[in-house]
Design a protein around this motif. Structure first.
Motif, PDB file in Angstrom:
ATOM      1  N   ASP A 116      -8.675  -9.425  11.670  1.00  0.00           N
ATOM      2  CA  ASP A 116      -8.484  -8.010  11.981  1.00  0.00           C
ATOM      3  C   ASP A 116      -7.931  -7.286  10.748  1.00  0.00           C
ATOM      4  OD1 ASP A 116      -7.920  -5.537  13.001  1.00  0.00           O
ATOM      5  OD2 ASP A 116      -6.382  -6.214  14.408  1.00  0.00           O
ATOM      6  N   LYS A 117      -8.731  -6.389  10.158  1.00  0.00           N
ATOM      7  CA  LYS A 117      -8.304  -5.657   8.959  1.00  0.00           C
ATOM      8  C   LYS A 117      -7.176  -4.667   9.238  1.00  0.00           C
ATOM      9  CE  LYS A 117     -12.386  -4.091   7.927  1.00  0.00           C
ATOM     10  NZ  LYS A 117     -13.481  -3.352   7.258  1.00  0.00           N
ATOM     11  N   SER A 118      -6.991  -4.304  10.494  1.00  0.00           N
ATOM     12  CA  SER A 118      -5.964  -3.316  10.823  1.00  0.00           C
ATOM     13  C   SER A 118      -4.571  -3.938  10.885  1.00  0.00           C
ATOM     14  CB  SER A 118      -6.285  -2.632  12.155  1.00  0.00           C
ATOM     15  OG  SER A 118      -6.239  -3.557  13.225  1.00  0.00           O
ATOM     16  N   SER A 119      -4.496  -5.262  10.861  1.00  0.00           N
ATOM     17  CA  SER A 119      -3.212  -5.962  10.858  1.00  0.00           C
ATOM     18  C   SER A 119      -3.050  -6.719   9.548  1.00  0.00           C
ATOM     19  CB  SER A 119      -3.143  -6.940  12.037  1.00  0.00           C
ATOM     20  OG  SER A 119      -3.283  -6.271  13.271  1.00  0.00           O
ATOM     21  N   LYS A 120      -1.839  -7.166   9.272  1.00  0.00           N
ATOM     22  CA  LYS A 120      -1.578  -7.914   8.048  1.00  0.00           C
ATOM     23  C   LYS A 120      -2.415  -9.188   8.036  1.00  0.00           C
ATOM     24  CE  LYS A 120       2.665  -9.086   7.560  1.00  0.00           C
ATOM     25  NZ  LYS A 120       4.101  -8.823   7.401  1.00  0.00           N
ATOM     26  N   SER A 149      -0.735  -7.946   3.152  1.00  0.00           N
ATOM     27  CA  SER A 149      -2.106  -8.464   3.167  1.00  0.00           C
ATOM     28  C   SER A 149      -2.531  -8.746   1.732  1.00  0.00           C
ATOM     29  CB  SER A 149      -3.060  -7.437   3.782  1.00  0.00           C
ATOM     30  OG  SER A 149      -2.761  -7.220   5.141  1.00  0.00           O
ATOM     31  N   ASN A 151      -3.877 -14.387  11.332  1.00  0.00           N
ATOM     32  CA  ASN A 151      -4.919 -13.426  10.952  1.00  0.00           C
ATOM     33  C   ASN A 151      -5.461 -13.786   9.575  1.00  0.00           C
ATOM     34  OD1 ASN A 151      -6.573 -11.192  11.367  1.00  0.00           O
ATOM     35  ND2 ASN A 151      -5.118  -9.774  10.462  1.00  0.00           N
TER      36      ASN A 151
END
Length: 214
Positions: free
Chosen positions: A2-6, A116, A133
């Motif tokens: 998921d790119k929206s999370s770290k 990230s 992630n």
């Protein structure tokens, strides 16, 4: 992933596959930092990071990397990669000890805990195998393509000499992984995505990864 999370993306690759370039381009496209062996070596050499110093940083602040990163950047940034100009034959890393390996892993864990990023090599596919992630990528290429690239990059005169160099590096890298993690870097089960660079540019490989992420 998921790119929206770290997140952490690890890229391990064969010498001469173009995987390091793919890793750097991917980090740029995603707008996140890129880290490799040279960054870790710089932190150990310039900042004196070792297991004891990292433990001391942890006691002061759980997420210690942001503060240290700001200090390093203010001090002129990371050292230029000393590994961009390898000798024509691989040499076993100086002080390649269990303690040095643990220090590298501690640094990487501190980085990934804070931000990230894209990490190239350093057995990161093992270090972050349980990260909630993550995306682990292996990049490979046919020997003839690797030979051509290494001849150009390292200034090696003959195909036979380049192939000898590649095979020695392959053996050293896999020995390093097995010695410190107990697994082979060539086992595809270590990765979420395996990419062949045959008839594919680095930019096309990055586009493939971005499509895979979605």
């Amino acid at each position: 992933m998921d790119k929206s999370s770290k997140f952490v993306i690890t890229i391990n690759r064969e010498l001469g596959s173009g995987g390091k370039t793919v890793a750097k381009l991917l980090a740029q496209k995603l707008g996140v930092p890129y880290y490799d062996k040279a960054h870790l070596q710089s932190l150990e050499d310039k900042e004196g990071l070792n297991e004891n110093k990292i433990e001391d940083l942890k006691t002061k602040k759980r997420t210690w990397w942001p503060d240290l990163k700001r200090m390093v950047e203010l001090d002129g940034g990371f050292a230029v990669s000393i590994y961009d100009n390898l000798p024509n034959y691989p040499v076993r890393e100086k002080n390649d000890t269990d303690e040095k390996f643990r220090t590298e892993q501690e640094i990487l864990e501190g980085i990934v805990d804070a931000e990230s990023c894209v990490v190239a090599g350093r057995c990161s596919f093992v270090t972050f195998k349980n990260h909630p992630n993550h995306l682990h990528i292996w990049i490979q290429s046919p020997m003839e393509c690797r030979v051509e690239r290494v001849m150009k990059k390292k200034g090696i005169a003959s195909k036979a000499e380049a192939e000898k160099f590649i095979k020695e590096v392959d053996e050293l890298c896999d020995d390093y992984a097995k010695r410190h993690t107990g697994v082979s870097r060539y086992d595809p089960r270590n990765y979420d995505l395996v990419i062949s660079m045959k008839d594919r540019t680095e930019e096309e490989a990055v586009d493939l990864i971005l499509k895979y992420i979605g």
